[in-house]
Design a protein around this motif. Sequence first.
Motif, PDB file in Angstrom:
ATOM      1  N   TRP B  68       0.856  -1.197   0.000  1.00 15.01           N
ATOM      2  CA  TRP B  68       0.000   0.000   0.000  1.00 15.01           C
ATOM      3  C   TRP B  68       0.887   1.240   0.000  1.00 15.01           C
ATOM      4  CZ3 TRP B  68      -3.743   1.558   4.581  1.00 15.01           C
ATOM      5  CH2 TRP B  68      -4.423   2.726   4.206  1.00 15.01           C
ATOM      6  N   ILE B  69       1.648   1.432   1.063  1.00 16.03           N
ATOM      7  CA  ILE B  69       2.586   2.559   1.100  1.00 16.03           C
ATOM      8  C   ILE B  69       3.951   1.966   1.414  1.00 16.03           C
ATOM      9  CG2 ILE B  69       3.036   4.854   2.032  1.00 16.03           C
ATOM     10  CD1 ILE B  69       0.210   4.898   3.112  1.00 16.03           C
ATOM     11  N   PRO B  70       4.625   1.413   0.406  1.00 11.42           N
ATOM     12  CA  PRO B  70       5.896   0.728   0.675  1.00 11.42           C
ATOM     13  C   PRO B  70       6.926   1.640   1.345  1.00 11.42           C
ATOM     14  CG  PRO B  70       5.216   0.457  -1.620  1.00 11.42           C
ATOM     15  CD  PRO B  70       4.276   1.424  -1.010  1.00 11.42           C
ATOM     16  N   ALA B  71       6.806   2.955   1.138  1.00 15.52           N
ATOM     17  CA  ALA B  71       7.779   3.864   1.744  1.00 15.52           C
ATOM     18  C   ALA B  71       7.844   3.676   3.260  1.00 15.52           C
ATOM     19  CB  ALA B  71       7.418   5.312   1.417  1.00 15.52           C
ATOM     20  N   PHE B  72       6.741   3.291   3.881  1.00 19.00           N
ATOM     21  CA  PHE B  72       6.736   3.084   5.328  1.00 19.00           C
ATOM     22  C   PHE B  72       6.509   1.620   5.694  1.00 19.00           C
ATOM     23  CE2 PHE B  72       5.218   7.613   5.227  1.00 19.00           C
ATOM     24  CZ  PHE B  72       6.382   8.132   5.724  1.00 19.00           C
ATOM     25  N   ILE B  74       4.097  -0.291   4.724  1.00 18.98           N
ATOM     26  CA  ILE B  74       2.682  -0.488   5.005  1.00 18.98           C
ATOM     27  C   ILE B  74       2.066  -1.288   3.870  1.00 18.98           C
ATOM     28  CG2 ILE B  74       0.466   0.687   5.264  1.00 18.98           C
ATOM     29  CD1 ILE B  74       2.174   3.099   6.315  1.00 18.98           C
ATOM     30  N   PHE B 138      -0.804  -0.627  10.804  1.00 18.00           N
ATOM     31  CA  PHE B 138      -1.147   0.708  10.302  1.00 18.00           C
ATOM     32  C   PHE B 138      -2.572   0.714   9.747  1.00 18.00           C
ATOM     33  CE2 PHE B 138      -1.411   3.977   7.092  1.00 18.00           C
ATOM     34  CZ  PHE B 138      -0.741   5.043   7.644  1.00 18.00           C
ATOM     35  N   VAL B 142      -5.771   2.917  10.825  1.00 13.32           N
ATOM     36  CA  VAL B 142      -6.529   3.783   9.917  1.00 13.32           C
ATOM     37  C   VAL B 142      -8.025   3.520  10.065  1.00 13.32           C
ATOM     38  CG1 VAL B 142      -7.072   4.137   7.489  1.00 13.32           C
ATOM     39  CG2 VAL B 142      -4.710   4.193   8.245  1.00 13.32           C
ATOM     40  N   TYR B 189       7.111   1.174  14.910  1.00 12.82           N
ATOM     41  CA  TYR B 189       7.708   1.175  13.570  1.00 12.82           C
ATOM     42  C   TYR B 189       9.190   1.518  13.649  1.00 12.82           C
ATOM     43  CZ  TYR B 189       8.733   3.144   8.935  1.00 12.82           C
ATOM     44  OH  TYR B 189       9.294   3.450   7.738  1.00 12.82           O
ATOM     45  N   PHE B 201       4.986  -2.653   9.356  1.00 13.45           N
ATOM     46  CA  PHE B 201       3.774  -2.636  10.162  1.00 13.45           C
ATOM     47  C   PHE B 201       3.084  -3.992  10.103  1.00 13.45           C
ATOM     48  CE2 PHE B 201       4.178   1.964   9.666  1.00 13.45           C
ATOM     49  CZ  PHE B 201       3.941   2.349  10.964  1.00 13.45           C
TER      50      PHE B 201
END
Lengths: 520, 511
Positions: B68-72, B74, B138, B142, B189, B201
């Motif tokens: 989903w949000i690979p930068a974090f 997630i 994460f 949400v 994290y 996460f």
Amino acid sequence: MSILAAVSVDVPFTLPIVDYNAIAPLLILLGAGVISVLVEALLPRGSRRFVQLFIVLGSLIASLAWIFTITGVRIVTAEGAIAIDGPALVMQGAILMLAILGALLMAERSVDPSGDVFAARASALPGSEDEKQFTARGYLQTEVWPLFLFAVSGMVLFVSANDLLLMFVALEVMSLPLYLLAGMARRRRLLSQEAALKYFLLGAFSSAFFIYGVALVYGYAASTQLPVIASVLTAKPGQTSLALIAMALILVGLLFKVAAVPFHQWTPDVYQGAPTAVTGFMAATVKIAAFGALMRVLYVAFGGMRWDWVPMMSIIAILTMLVGSIIAISQSDIKRMLAYSSIAQAGFILVGVIAASPAGLAGALFYLIAYGFTTIGAFAVISLVRDESGEATNLSKWAGLGRKSPLVGSIFALFMLGLAGIPLTSGFIGKFSVFAAALASGDTWLVIVAVVASLIAAFFYVRVIVAMFFTESGPQTASVVVPSVFTTIALAAGATVTLVLGILPQPVLELVSNAGLFIR
Amino acid sequence: MTPWLTILAIVPLIGSVILVLLPKSRPTLAKQLALAISLVTLVLTVIMALQFNGASSEPFQFAESYPWIPAFGISYSVGVDGIGLVLIALAATLVPIVIIAGWRDVDTTSDGSVKGYFALILALESLMIWVFAATDVFMFYVFFEVMLLPVYFMIGRYGGPQRSYAAVKFLLYSLLGGLFMLASMIGLYVVSAQVTGQGTFDYLSLVGLEMDPTTERILFLGFFLAFAIKAPLWPFHTWLPDAASAAKPGTAVLLIGVLDKVGTFGMIRYCLPIFPAASEFYAPVVIGMALIGIFYGAYVALNQNDMKRLFAYSSMSHFGFIALGIFAFTTIAQSGSMVYMVAHGLSTAALFLTAGFLMQRANGSSLIFDFGGVNKAAPVLAGFFMFAALSSLALPGLVSFVGEFMVLLGTFQRYLFVGGVATLGMVITAAYVLRLYQKSMTGPLAPKLVGMPDLGGREVIALMPIVVLTLVLGLFPAPILNVINPAVDRVMTTIAATDPGPTVSSEGSGQ
């Protein structure tokens, strides 16, 4: 080069090497600004608006398009005065996109029955016979456009200035037109002019601090270039008192623009008094420009003094978050409330700045972009909510608005939730990025304060939703004016970005983290 | 493989969007559509549940995972174990019931926006399914937060006179917990990034993460605070009575019956496995809070004159039992807590819905003194009320008894004294429930209620499934225990807790 050197025998002069490709976006805007002034002087009144809009939007789009062609450029040019690097390009791009939305808002002419949101003649005294004449004749002005273009040029330069003197020039090029624009509201002109005057006086005062700081830095490092200052700092460890004083003075000037406590006093008055379109434009773009310059100064020039500025900036960040959120609670005017909200948001962004890490820089950049689009959208909505006396900014007139106009009410609720940092909006990802960076840098207490401040802030954002949706609408409830395509585009863009950056933030997160660090 | 959980969550969400797009002039169509969609979701849930393999060694079934949000680090990851499955089934069952029961609830109070209320119910169902199915911390967070919004609007827009105050209080209280959880989650994290080099996460990667004991305790507190507010445990309960009394009965059922379970679900899913040492460290505190909650809630309920507030305090007391079971660290107590969560969902639904029908017949009054002798005018209503009351006081043969008994049994195994004290709570529960029944249902008919109609067909249809489930699961709890027990065993293994030896058990349970 050789010819010029031959002419002046005593003082050898070398032509500065300028990478015109890298600074073309700036040059396009400055050129457009000059042409825009000429248009005001030479063209007949009737055709000015069309030409001006063409120049403004054309130059903004051209400048933005140029930035897309030079995304890989990392260069210090113009004899070390301008640094074009990843963060600068990201911020320039964001400023230009937001400026396009701001221009659309300022171009709106169908929400005010008198035709325009700007004063017929800025020179006419409020309430004077002149003003009545101008209004009666239905005069509409287009002088805002050259001012607007110069302000945008200043911002674009501000985020890439690598020399404190050039940074000062950019600061003034950006600020002076904004002072004027703030004073040009068609309605409530005294309030608007008061705002402009306050903004000007306090702004001039803070500029003086800045330039004094620059002078002291020159005394310390014999240069005003940021990388040179950094290398002098490393060369002379232990002799930093002059540099410390200079840095503090420079930061006063920058923190004023950022609207950090205790340099925030101008914000509520200016946000309230300025024409709403200008407020939205200014709130979104000046924040980016000022943070860009602040981070460049802190990281590039004073990176070596991190242990000196982190405690000071932490105190300022804590004060900014708490004061902004707490005072916002007691506001009854929605523009003033958003002004205090912008102060609180500046505090959250400072949390990312203080992390002083690549993740902190990327987080702050993301936050700035997210905040910019949400804010400009929120002010776009405010410009539509009107009653017979003009914009209805008092919160009591917003009671039941969401029931009366569900679509606009829902969009504004989205902006409020975004600013409050509720998940699935861009504001949440922004908060998440800066908090994560700060925790990774060990600023646990700062994050805890930020969390508490977020809760306080959520209260006043939610209060607007309560007013709009949970209160019965009555005769005092304002109406939503149907705007032209200009405001509609700006509003839709703000809402879309707020949602998309909340649900699918990965591309922008990649963009800001690939932007890398400031070039030295 | 069919992405069951995603389909399950998306169906009500799409339904909600369709409802919003319907014209305002067709309220009945909106209701019918909402009911149809909720029934489709229920059928899908049943089909999925039948494919659930209780003996599987996989920690999560029907698992899906996409970046989903690979930068974090997630990902969009869903999957269920027995606990998640049972709670999703509870949500999917209660939503159609609430829609049927609340068919006319908002006809007069909503400025004509009937569709909005039902659209919010469906949106909430979708978010509840995601929150129970999330296997990415994460993602859980949400949905944990976003879930507040439909409830906030359901209370604030469609509730009673105090709705605005109650809605804001509910939202801010929950956000307070949520934000501390956010800070802890980010901390987790950062720790995962420090330990493994790559922040993540993913739930299964975070379980068993090596942490510094102090850090672990701090992070535990952030998560626990959020769950304790959500559940709510004493002393974080003050939002609940306000929210429950301002909300429509249907909203209250979903809020207390399902939504608050996210709190206790979070404790057993996140607090225990991710922070095992900290959970043990804080267990005495939590057990103390649970005990105080059991008695405080029951005592205040005993002195309440407002039915909805009474139910809210009674729920708080029941949540004490659930938390007690979770932090007793025995298999029986934890399984009991899970059963009790389902049982409490059902009994809350029965109580709030019957009380709602009753209040409609008394011009919306919820004061106990306004009622009396209902069993003479409306025997069917009084009968259902009796059933709901008995289910609340955990009469043997009903599913709430199974849960409560298992919690107490499991607690006795480890904490003899605590178990003994908690048992006394049951007595007070019986006292306030029977007092409520006596005052409102028996005696001479209250003058206001003369000529009140008995329950209609729609109302009986709404209540029947609850009655049937309460009875069937009470007499034959095996289906639910079969799916819960493996999940609880896994939790116990993860936290390296073992049930106390038989010596303690034979002394302690004292049968």
